[in-house]
Write an enzyme that holds these catalytic residues in place. Structure first.
Site: not given
Ligand code: NI
Length: 136
Positions: A15, A34, A40, A42, A80-81, A125
């Site tokens: 995100h 972020c 990047h 998580h 996911d992914h 997170e």
């Molecule tokens: Ni982040």
């Protein structure tokens, strides 16, 4: 008598937190890492908690196999992914913060869960940062 059962799940997603009305400088200082321009990832850990009365016949509150499948279909397969900003319709207009992701997940599950069951979503997170949402 109320009882709570929980099911854990996991997804990896990328995100970027960014408010387009803000300057780059303000975004960077507010969202920190972020706000990274090229996104990047998580490793999100999810705990779905369902609360209600035990069914007197089956002895179950909710069929965990069914709940696991529901989470897989509605959450893991969806996020996911994925790049949450680019790939996911749910975050086209809202920032994919842990708070907003938890609310989106709660809504996806709530609409498919029996009305007499209460639902809470806990989303990690990072190992230390997590949010909870129960619809209130
Ligand atoms: Ni982040």
């Amino acid at each position: 008598m109320e009882i709570a059962v929980s099911r854990k799940a996991h997804f990896n997603a990328a995100h970027r937190l960014h408010i387009k009305e803000w300057t780059d400088e303000k975004n960077k200082s507010f969202f920190g890492n972020c706000n990274n321009i090229n996104y990047h990832g998580h490793n999100y850990d999810l705990i779905v908690t369902v609360t209600g009365e035990i069914d007197p016949v089956s002895g179950f509150l909710v069929d965990m196999k069914w709940l696991g499948q529901l989470i897989q279909e509605q959450v893991e397969n969806r996020f996911d992914h994925k790049n949450l900003n680019l790939d996911c319709e749910e975050f086209k207009t809202i920032n994919p913060t842990a708070e907003n992701i938890a609310v989106v997940i709660w809504k996806l599950l709530r609409s498919r869960l029996n009305n007499h069951l209460k639902l809470k979503v806990t989303l990690y997170e990072t190992e230390r940062n997590f949010v909870e949402y129960n619809g209130n």
